[in-house]
Design a protein around this motif. Structure first.
Motif, PDB file in Angstrom:
ATOM      1  N   ILE A  16       5.080  -2.535  -2.864  1.00 46.67           N
ATOM      2  CA  ILE A  16       5.886  -3.774  -1.623  1.00 46.67           C
ATOM      3  C   ILE A  16       4.085  -4.556  -1.108  1.00 46.67           C
ATOM      4  CG2 ILE A  16       6.680  -3.618   0.807  1.00 46.67           C
ATOM      5  CD1 ILE A  16       7.667  -0.550  -0.136  1.00 46.67           C
ATOM      6  N   PHE A  17       4.584  -5.782  -1.495  1.00 45.28           N
ATOM      7  CA  PHE A  17       4.027  -7.430  -1.877  1.00 45.28           C
ATOM      8  C   PHE A  17       3.720  -7.534   0.044  1.00 45.28           C
ATOM      9  CE2 PHE A  17       3.320 -11.484  -1.372  1.00 45.28           C
ATOM     10  CZ  PHE A  17       1.534 -11.915  -1.806  1.00 45.28           C
ATOM     11  N   SER A  18       3.166  -8.106   0.338  1.00 47.83           N
ATOM     12  CA  SER A  18       2.543  -8.917   1.752  1.00 47.83           C
ATOM     13  C   SER A  18       2.025  -8.993   2.387  1.00 47.83           C
ATOM     14  CB  SER A  18       2.972  -7.574   3.380  1.00 47.83           C
ATOM     15  OG  SER A  18       1.859  -6.848   3.119  1.00 47.83           O
ATOM     16  N   ILE A  19       1.570 -10.075   2.940  1.00 47.10           N
ATOM     17  CA  ILE A  19       0.334 -10.997   3.625  1.00 47.10           C
ATOM     18  C   ILE A  19       0.356 -10.945   5.424  1.00 47.10           C
ATOM     19  CG2 ILE A  19      -0.826 -13.238   3.938  1.00 47.10           C
ATOM     20  CD1 ILE A  19       0.908 -14.166   0.991  1.00 47.10           C
ATOM     21  N   ASP A  20      -0.087 -10.353   5.191  1.00 47.22           N
ATOM     22  CA  ASP A  20      -0.508 -10.168   6.747  1.00 47.22           C
ATOM     23  C   ASP A  20      -0.143 -11.055   7.793  1.00 47.22           C
ATOM     24  OD1 ASP A  20      -1.067  -7.505   6.474  1.00 47.22           O
ATOM     25  OD2 ASP A  20      -3.399  -7.586   7.014  1.00 47.22           O
ATOM     26  N   ASP A  21       0.407 -11.022   9.079  1.00 49.82           N
ATOM     27  CA  ASP A  21       1.080 -12.143   9.714  1.00 49.82           C
ATOM     28  C   ASP A  21       1.610 -12.909   9.367  1.00 49.82           C
ATOM     29  OD1 ASP A  21      -0.571 -10.219  11.467  1.00 49.82           O
ATOM     30  OD2 ASP A  21      -2.364 -11.889  11.207  1.00 49.82           O
ATOM     31  N   HIS A  22       2.131 -13.405   7.910  1.00 48.44           N
ATOM     32  CA  HIS A  22       2.993 -14.251   7.329  1.00 48.44           C
ATOM     33  C   HIS A  22       4.010 -14.305   7.291  1.00 48.44           C
ATOM     34  CE1 HIS A  22      -1.633 -15.630   7.685  1.00 48.44           C
ATOM     35  NE2 HIS A  22      -0.924 -17.207   7.325  1.00 48.44           N
ATOM     36  N   PRO A  23       4.921 -14.851   7.613  1.00 49.19           N
ATOM     37  CA  PRO A  23       6.389 -13.954   6.855  1.00 49.19           C
ATOM     38  C   PRO A  23       6.149 -14.592   5.819  1.00 49.19           C
ATOM     39  CG  PRO A  23       6.378 -15.020   9.126  1.00 49.19           C
ATOM     40  CD  PRO A  23       5.145 -14.619   8.516  1.00 49.19           C
ATOM     41  N   MET A  24       7.366 -14.417   4.763  1.00 50.43           N
ATOM     42  CA  MET A  24       7.529 -14.797   3.436  1.00 50.43           C
ATOM     43  C   MET A  24       8.682 -15.647   3.564  1.00 50.43           C
ATOM     44  SD  MET A  24       6.199 -12.622   1.588  1.00 50.43           S
ATOM     45  CE  MET A  24       6.525 -10.776   1.948  1.00 50.43           C
ATOM     46  N   ASP A  25       9.465 -16.484   3.089  1.00 49.41           N
ATOM     47  CA  ASP A  25      11.023 -16.869   2.859  1.00 49.41           C
ATOM     48  C   ASP A  25      11.329 -17.011   1.116  1.00 49.41           C
ATOM     49  OD1 ASP A  25      11.447 -17.102   4.701  1.00 49.41           O
ATOM     50  OD2 ASP A  25      11.958 -19.957   4.843  1.00 49.41           O
ATOM     51  N   VAL A  26      12.063 -16.271   0.643  1.00 49.05           N
ATOM     52  CA  VAL A  26      12.617 -15.803  -0.837  1.00 49.05           C
ATOM     53  C   VAL A  26      13.103 -16.602  -1.486  1.00 49.05           C
ATOM     54  CG1 VAL A  26      13.766 -14.539  -2.534  1.00 49.05           C
ATOM     55  CG2 VAL A  26      12.634 -13.092  -0.472  1.00 49.05           C
ATOM     56  N   ARG A  54       7.589  -8.056   3.763  1.00 53.06           N
ATOM     57  CA  ARG A  54       7.622  -6.515   2.701  1.00 53.06           C
ATOM     58  C   ARG A  54       8.497  -6.731   1.650  1.00 53.06           C
ATOM     59  NH1 ARG A  54       7.475  -1.892   4.537  1.00 53.06           N
ATOM     60  NH2 ARG A  54       5.501  -1.229   3.462  1.00 53.06           N
ATOM     61  N   LEU A  55       7.966  -7.286  -0.178  1.00 53.38           N
ATOM     62  CA  LEU A  55       8.793  -7.739  -0.591  1.00 53.38           C
ATOM     63  C   LEU A  55       8.453  -6.591  -1.313  1.00 53.38           C
ATOM     64  CD1 LEU A  55      10.037  -9.771  -1.785  1.00 53.38           C
ATOM     65  CD2 LEU A  55       8.399 -10.572  -2.974  1.00 53.38           C
ATOM     66  N   PRO A 101      -4.207 -18.936  12.982  1.00 52.41           N
ATOM     67  CA  PRO A 101      -5.563 -19.209  12.814  1.00 52.41           C
ATOM     68  C   PRO A 101      -6.849 -19.476  12.093  1.00 52.41           C
ATOM     69  CG  PRO A 101      -4.880 -17.646  14.694  1.00 52.41           C
ATOM     70  CD  PRO A 101      -3.804 -17.303  13.209  1.00 52.41           C
ATOM     71  N   ILE A 102      -7.534 -20.051  12.374  1.00 50.76           N
ATOM     72  CA  ILE A 102      -7.834 -19.864  10.869  1.00 50.76           C
ATOM     73  C   ILE A 102      -9.036 -18.593  10.304  1.00 50.76           C
ATOM     74  CG2 ILE A 102     -10.191 -21.170  10.229  1.00 50.76           C
ATOM     75  CD1 ILE A 102      -9.034 -23.688  10.557  1.00 50.76           C
ATOM     76  N   GLY A 103      -8.217 -17.769   9.761  1.00 50.24           N
ATOM     77  CA  GLY A 103      -9.359 -16.772   9.600  1.00 50.24           C
ATOM     78  C   GLY A 103      -9.525 -16.068   8.173  1.00 50.24           C
ATOM     79  N   LYS A 104      -9.019 -15.453   8.411  1.00 42.99           N
ATOM     80  CA  LYS A 104      -9.215 -14.024   7.532  1.00 42.99           C
ATOM     81  C   LYS A 104      -8.013 -12.772   7.543  1.00 42.99           C
ATOM     82  CE  LYS A 104     -13.083 -14.245   4.612  1.00 42.99           C
ATOM     83  NZ  LYS A 104     -14.073 -13.282   4.187  1.00 42.99           N
ATOM     84  N   TYR A 105      -7.435 -13.051   6.164  1.00 38.47           N
ATOM     85  CA  TYR A 105      -5.827 -12.250   6.025  1.00 38.47           C
ATOM     86  C   TYR A 105      -5.998 -10.619   4.739  1.00 38.47           C
ATOM     87  CZ  TYR A 105      -4.761 -15.628  10.183  1.00 38.47           C
ATOM     88  OH  TYR A 105      -4.720 -16.295  11.173  1.00 38.47           O
ATOM     89  N   TRP A 106      -5.328 -10.126   5.379  1.00 38.97           N
ATOM     90  CA  TRP A 106      -4.942  -9.277   4.112  1.00 38.97           C
ATOM     91  C   TRP A 106      -3.826  -9.683   3.477  1.00 38.97           C
ATOM     92  CZ3 TRP A 106      -8.820  -6.813   2.553  1.00 38.97           C
ATOM     93  CH2 TRP A 106      -9.981  -6.016   2.966  1.00 38.97           C
ATOM     94  N   MET A 107      -3.557  -9.666   1.899  1.00 36.44           N
ATOM     95  CA  MET A 107      -2.135  -9.514   1.224  1.00 36.44           C
ATOM     96  C   MET A 107      -2.930  -8.260   0.259  1.00 36.44           C
ATOM     97  SD  MET A 107      -1.844 -11.741  -2.523  1.00 36.44           S
ATOM     98  CE  MET A 107      -2.181 -13.733  -1.818  1.00 36.44           C
ATOM     99  N   ARG A 108      -1.732  -7.585   0.935  1.00 39.31           N
ATOM    100  CA  ARG A 108      -1.763  -6.299   0.310  1.00 39.31           C
ATOM    101  C   ARG A 108       0.233  -5.715  -0.824  1.00 39.31           C
ATOM    102  NH1 ARG A 108      -3.306  -3.344   5.249  1.00 39.31           N
ATOM    103  NH2 ARG A 108      -3.546  -4.671   6.436  1.00 39.31           N
ATOM    104  N   ALA A 109      -0.363  -5.247  -1.989  1.00 41.10           N
ATOM    105  CA  ALA A 109       0.203  -4.134  -2.524  1.00 41.10           C
ATOM    106  C   ALA A 109       0.182  -2.579  -2.273  1.00 41.10           C
ATOM    107  CB  ALA A 109      -0.051  -4.919  -4.271  1.00 41.10           C
TER     108      ALA A 109
END
Ligand code: C2O
Length: 474
Positions: free
Chosen positions: A219-229, A244-245, A262-270
């Motif tokens: 299941i793939f996701s990026i914190d705070d960032h929705p995704m459009d398939v 979550r994909l 905001p400018i910063g760092k975010y986790w990409m998760r699988a």
């Protein structure tokens, strides 16, 4: 239209993608292999140089190979495998666009590293103006033993059909591993670097996600960032926002992500779907991470973003049957139905093997199926599991699963409409199918103890494999 030429040298070397050093396979010394990019209409030439001690082939997963079925890369079916120290050239026209990948189709070798992304761009892509840049993300599970060892363990009566489960997972060939879980005497360094992606605030990214695993759904996701398939395996879809994909083995999606945080760092998760694992190593960290850092952020700290959870969002996991094609299509009625029963049964040696209609497939190394067909052979040994379909039929492949595990099924040379999926029992109900607006894809999940109906038009003459894409079983 132009010709794009890639030389792919397959070799064995010692590498440590996650800090654990092992013998593995590389393409041009790289892991994952080089990104292959073409435009729709281009001719793609792949010069494969086999520096392994073993034979190999390269399959371009999802390519139709229309008019060139002998370049589909399936040993024993469409070609003889490329012997050690020999070369072979694949040459075909790419009359399609989307997110694909290439991998060895020989002896499960892709699990040891022979994988890479293949992107076919379309100058008329309807979403072209809606993103600024592209990012390719390859997900995969990772084993600290080579696949030959894993298969030898699996194909014994003692394994009782329990698949080997991974030691780790990788994003673009990287992750860290806690070496306290490594066997004594291994060459292992903890805290190996994670993959890093850079976002420029305000930009929009098309992220192409490819699951090249042997066994693992993610299941793939990026914190705070929705995704459009926007794309499933070459089929453009209407935009659908998700957080979550879920992506099974060999599947691909494109999503558009806006860098508006905001400018910063975010986790990409699988996240590994460990519920599908029969057992799990104590040292496995099923959450595979990479870092998305906004340009202009100078901190060297790790992200402190938090994962999407049910309470934060209204729609969570994607149910792929909710995706709608970008272009409306008329789905023809089926005039040919083929029922395939998937089961697991002991072979003559007591090892559990996958069966389709009570027959397990064996490669005929003496003569590939395509050569038999050229020699007008029309009957095949039962362990060839061959089905002969006339040209231009509308075929429903009805897959029934008596196994308690799910199976991602891939059809070569075609895309199929997933007109129905059932999670309970093996009696498909034609009253529940969607023949109005299903999407087409080339790899779909056959649920545990359930069914799917895959409808396709047999308009591409050739010898085409259809198989479960789990590589660590047989
Ligand atoms: Cu990804 Cu038969 O292939």
């Amino acid at each position: 239209d132009t010709k794009k030429v890639y030389n792919l040298t397959i070799a064995q070397e010692s590498k440590a993608p996650d800090g654990f050093t092992r013998n593995m396979f590389t393409v041009n010394g790289q892991f994952p292999g080089p990104l292959i990019e073409v435009n729709k209409g281009d001719t793609l030439v792949l010069n494969v140089i086999n520096n392994l001690d073993d034979n190999t082939t390269i399959h371009t997963h999802g390519m139709f190979q229309r008019g060139t079925p002998w370049y589909d890369g399936v040993p024993g079916q469409t070609q003889c495998a490329i012997p050690s120290k020999k070369t072979f050239t694949y040459e075909f026209q790419v009359n399609q666009s989307g997110t694909y990948w290439y991998h060895s189709h020989s002896q499960a070798q892709y699990v040891d590293g022979i994988v890479g992304a293949l992107i076919a761009h379309d100058p008329a892509d309807p979403y072209l103006k809606e993103y600024d840049e592209e990012i390719v993300v390859l997900l995969q599970d990772w084993y600290h033993q080579d696949v030959k060892t894993l298969l030898a363990q699996f194909l014994t009566p003692a394994s009782n059909g329990t698949e080997p489960t991974p030691d780790n997972g990788l994003i673009n060939g990287m992750n860290s591993y806690n070496c306290s879980g490594a066997p004594d005497g291994s060459n292992c360094v903890s805290n190996a670097p994670l993959a890093n992606f850079t976002f420029v605030q305000g930009k929009k990214y098309r992220i192409r996600i490819i699951n090249t695993s042997a066994f693992t759904e993610f299941i793939f996701s990026i914190d705070d960032h929705p995704m459009d398939v926007i794309e499933v395996e070459g089929t453009m879809t209407q935009r659908q926002t998700i957080h979550r994909l879920p992506i099974n083995i060999a599947q691909r999606y494109s999503v558009i992500v806006t860098a508006d945080k905001p400018i910063g760092k975010y986790w990409m998760r699988a996240e590994m779907e460990t519920a599908c694992f029969a057992n799990q190593s104590d040292t496995l960290n099923p959450l595979v991470k990479a870092i998305v850092g906004y340009s202009g952020y100078s901190g060297s700290d790790n992200p402190n973003s938090t994962a999407w959870t049910d309470s934060q969002v209204t729609c969570i996991d994607l149910n792929s049957s909710s995706l709608k094609p970008y272009q409306t299509q008329t789905i023809p009625d089926a005039n040919y139905k083929l029922t395939l029963n998937v089961s697991f049964q002991p072979d003559a040696n007591g090892a559990i093997r996958g069966n389709i209609n009570n027959s397990t497939y064996y490669i005929d190394f003496t003569s590939p199926t395509i050569l038999k067909v050229y020699n007008n052979v029309t009957t095949f040994a039962s362990n060839q599991n061959a089905y002969i379909i006339d040209k231009d039929e509308v075929v429903d492949i009805i897959l029934l699963n008596t196994d308690n595990g799910e199976h991602p099924f891939h059809l070569h040379g075609h895309v199929f409409w997933v007109i129905g999926t059932g999670y309970n029992g093996t009696s498909p109900d034609y009253n529940l199918v969607n023949t109005k607006d299903p999407i087409q894809r080339d790899t779909a999940t056959l649920p545990a103890g359930g069914w799917i109906i895959a409808r396709f038009v047999s308009n591409n003459p050739g010898i085409w494999a259809m198989h479960c894409h789990i590589e660590v079983i047989s």
